[in-house]
Design an enzyme around this catalytic site. Sequence first.
Site, short mmCIF file in Angstrom:
data_model
loop_
_atom_site.label_atom_id
_atom_site.label_comp_id
_atom_site.label_asym_id
_atom_site.label_seq_id
_atom_site.Cartn_x
_atom_site.Cartn_y
_atom_site.Cartn_z
N ARG A 177 -1.32 -30.93 -57.15
CA ARG A 177 -1.45 -29.67 -57.48
C ARG A 177 -2.45 -28.84 -56.97
O ARG A 177 -2.37 -27.35 -57.12
CB ARG A 177 -1.71 -29.76 -59.29
CG ARG A 177 -0.31 -30.28 -59.85
CD ARG A 177 -0.50 -30.68 -61.28
NE ARG A 177 -0.87 -32.18 -61.25
CZ ARG A 177 -1.08 -32.53 -62.37
NH1 ARG A 177 -1.23 -31.98 -63.60
NH2 ARG A 177 -1.24 -33.89 -62.60
N GLY A 178 -3.40 -29.13 -56.49
CA GLY A 178 -4.57 -28.65 -55.99
C GLY A 178 -4.38 -27.31 -55.16
O GLY A 178 -5.17 -26.42 -54.86
N ASP A 210 -6.17 -28.14 -50.98
CA ASP A 210 -7.39 -27.58 -51.67
C ASP A 210 -8.55 -28.36 -50.77
O ASP A 210 -9.43 -27.55 -50.11
CB ASP A 210 -7.52 -27.73 -53.03
CG ASP A 210 -7.49 -29.37 -53.25
OD1 ASP A 210 -7.00 -30.15 -52.67
OD2 ASP A 210 -7.30 -29.73 -54.68
N ASP A 270 -10.74 -34.64 -48.00
CA ASP A 270 -11.74 -35.68 -48.34
C ASP A 270 -11.75 -36.78 -47.51
O ASP A 270 -12.12 -36.82 -46.41
CB ASP A 270 -11.86 -35.76 -49.79
CG ASP A 270 -12.84 -36.49 -50.40
OD1 ASP A 270 -13.90 -36.64 -49.85
OD2 ASP A 270 -12.76 -37.10 -51.66
N GLY A 323 -9.22 -37.97 -46.32
CA GLY A 323 -8.32 -37.63 -45.20
C GLY A 323 -6.75 -38.37 -45.40
O GLY A 323 -5.81 -38.26 -44.67
N THR A 379 -4.55 -38.23 -47.71
CA THR A 379 -3.50 -37.53 -48.45
C THR A 379 -2.84 -36.58 -47.08
O THR A 379 -1.33 -36.59 -47.04
CB THR A 379 -3.95 -36.40 -49.36
OG1 THR A 379 -4.79 -36.98 -50.43
CG2 THR A 379 -2.67 -35.55 -49.88
N LYS A 436 -14.59 -31.84 -46.54
CA LYS A 436 -15.85 -32.84 -47.12
C LYS A 436 -16.06 -33.82 -46.09
O LYS A 436 -15.47 -35.01 -46.28
CB LYS A 436 -15.31 -33.36 -48.44
CG LYS A 436 -16.56 -33.57 -49.55
CD LYS A 436 -16.20 -34.37 -50.84
CE LYS A 436 -16.15 -33.71 -51.86
NZ LYS A 436 -15.73 -34.43 -53.35
N ARG A 490 -8.89 -25.51 -62.89
CA ARG A 490 -8.42 -25.22 -61.54
C ARG A 490 -8.33 -23.43 -61.73
O ARG A 490 -8.13 -23.03 -60.49
CB ARG A 490 -6.62 -25.57 -61.63
CG ARG A 490 -6.68 -27.09 -61.53
CD ARG A 490 -5.25 -27.49 -61.43
NE ARG A 490 -4.95 -28.89 -61.45
CZ ARG A 490 -4.83 -29.76 -60.58
NH1 ARG A 490 -5.59 -29.52 -59.47
NH2 ARG A 490 -4.88 -31.22 -60.85
#
Length: 184
Positions: free
Chosen positions: A43-44, A103, A106, A108, A110, A134, A168
Amino acid sequence: MRTHHVRDVLFTSEQIQQRVRALIHEIAGSCETENLVMIGVLRGGFIFLADLVRGFAEYNLHPRIDFITLSSYGSGTESGGTVRICHDTDEDLRGADVVIVDDILDSGRTLAFAKELFLKRGARSVRTCVLLDKKANRAAKIEADYTGFPVDDVFVVGYGLDYDNRYRELPYIAKVTFENGKME
Ligand code: IMP
Ligand code: MG
């Protein structure tokens, strides 16, 4: 939810909007746009995707828009090792120039998973666009093609990013501070 505070604003709404405008310009100028499909990672990524595509009209860009819901197993503020498709895309991606919008990059996992998936489905090119990077946490070998801001290894919320599916809606990005000082 653990006791926490959302106080320190790292990126204001104005800073984000300014950076988003620059990214729109960058994407419009560098991306293969013949058969462009923008795919938001839910959802981000929903707010970021919406802001990006609203800037496309003035560049005469009219992409198809789709979404995929992915989750990495794990709980709290640590993402796990396996990525799962919770809700898939609908568009035919054969020959498409895909830009995946998320979004934050992190570990990586995903984005590496999504990129491979869309290439397997016949996309001609797959690029990635993240608001935050990040870098300290990277486990998968992936860098974003378009990045908003680098961010330290802290837990952040706002502009699509959540803690337990909250915050969010914040128009800025803020750091979450946990009472015992730890993230997990
Ligand atoms: P990755 O697969 O580890 O790169 O995970 C990326 C996903 O983890 C993002 O799409 C976010 O949903 C989540 N994530 C990573 N860091 C943060 C954070 O600081 N705040 C909120 N969500 C985060
Ligand atoms: Mg996410």
